[in-house]
Design an enzyme around this catalytic site. Sequence first.
Site: not given
Ligand SMILES: NC(=O)C1=CN([C@@H]2O[C@H](COP(=O)(O)OP(=O)(O)OC[C@H]3O[C@@H](n4cnc5c(N)ncnc54)[C@H](OP(=O)(O)O)[C@@H]3O)[C@@H](O)[C@H]2O)C=CC1
Ligand SMILES: O=C(CO)COP(=O)(O)O
Length: 331
Positions: A102, A133, A135, A137, A189, A253-254, A279
């Site tokens: 996002k 949406g 969510s 995790a 958001k 986290r935000n 983000e």
């Molecule tokens: N967490 C949540 O609840 C939600 C998150 N999102 C969105 O999903 C996206 C990911 O979030 P989230 O999973 O929480 O973030 P995290 O920081 O938990 O995970 C992201 C992962 O991607 C890895 N990564 C970074 N660069 C690369 C690459 N080039 N190739 C492969 N892997 C890579 C990171 O490694 P490293 O740490 O070493 O950089 C890390 O392990 C964000 O945009 C977030 O806004 C959407 C909905 C819910």
């Molecule tokens: O996008 C999210 C929930 O929908 C997760 O938000 P955060 O990255 O702020 O934890």
Amino acid sequence: MHISIIGGGAWGTTLGQVLVDNGHQVLIYDVKQENIDKINQKKHPFFDTILPDEVVATNSFDEAINFSTYYILSVPTKAIRSVLKQMNEKISKPSVFINVSKGIEPHSLKRVSEIVEEEIDHEKLAGFVALTGPSHAEEVILRHLTLLVAASTNNELAIDIQHVFSNEQYLRVYTSNDLIGSEVGGAVKNAIAVISGTCTGLGLGENARAAVITRGIVEIVRVVELMGGNKETAFGLTGIGDLIVTASSEHSRNFQAGKKLGLGQSLDQIYAEQKQTIEGIRTIEAMHDLSIKYHVDLPMINIAFDIIFNGLPVKEGLQKLLSRDLKSEDF
Ligand SMILES: NC(=O)C1=CN([C@@H]2O[C@H](COP(=O)(O)OP(=O)(O)OC[C@H]3O[C@@H](n4cnc5c(N)ncnc54)[C@H](OP(=O)(O)O)[C@@H]3O)[C@@H](O)[C@H]2O)C=CC1
Ligand SMILES: O=C(CO)COP(=O)(O)O
């Protein structure tokens, strides 16, 4: 179905469990060996949860790319362009990209769907869906009730993805053909959630949070309309829904990053303490660029930009917001 998940962090791994619950086969790729090892030991890399045996991870990019023609993009948006460049080199068949990250790219002001179109050769791009949406995790991994939206300009594909992810026990997915509105809502958001957290860090209460959420949706609507999306989308799950969950939750986290700003920490301190993706900070930068380029009024986001990047003290920022000319409650 076989589905590759690029990014095995909090969200990518959680979606791996959802897909396995739904009978699909997944392979998660991540750059961090620690995450891969944990997933293969059936531990979620961030939460205290045992994963199903079928959630499998690899450190081989080639293996993940060859595993399927459906790719979930769950890396931070700052990594998306470089990941897509790498993918384009390796992909040989028309493929579907399901983006769950996002954000909006600073300077270029591109949404992830636009970055995919730029980086993936036309003949390799079978379709794009944004799965977005409210969510956290933390809750989806516990299979707690959650609603999402599969947004795509290709309605048939949106319906396919809706069915792939929906689970009658805990996850209901709607479709939308407003890709722009859905992508913008999900990104902006996060910026507003940082601001909401800042208010909490400053010691402000529920009145301030309601004010930030409500005027935040006004800023989201302005960006949605400017970028060519539908205003109504901002009032659905991908807009107000995701804003409520992110701007009012200690899970976020935000929100946490904003709270630290409100407590007086610098951006460097926040990044040093919080390793997971934030983000909203990058989106504040992008929205500041957009506001200057297109003369869109985004008062809260622009003050947040000055606090984060120009050293404006938080309390002075708040004072600046409150002392603007008085006006009617418009959009
Ligand atoms: N967490 C949540 O609840 C939600 C998150 N999102 C969105 O999903 C996206 C990911 O979030 P989230 O999973 O929480 O973030 P995290 O920081 O938990 O995970 C992201 C992962 O991607 C890895 N990564 C970074 N660069 C690369 C690459 N080039 N190739 C492969 N892997 C890579 C990171 O490694 P490293 O740490 O070493 O950089 C890390 O392990 C964000 O945009 C977030 O806004 C959407 C909905 C819910
Ligand atoms: O996008 C999210 C929930 O929908 C997760 O938000 P955060 O990255 O702020 O934890």
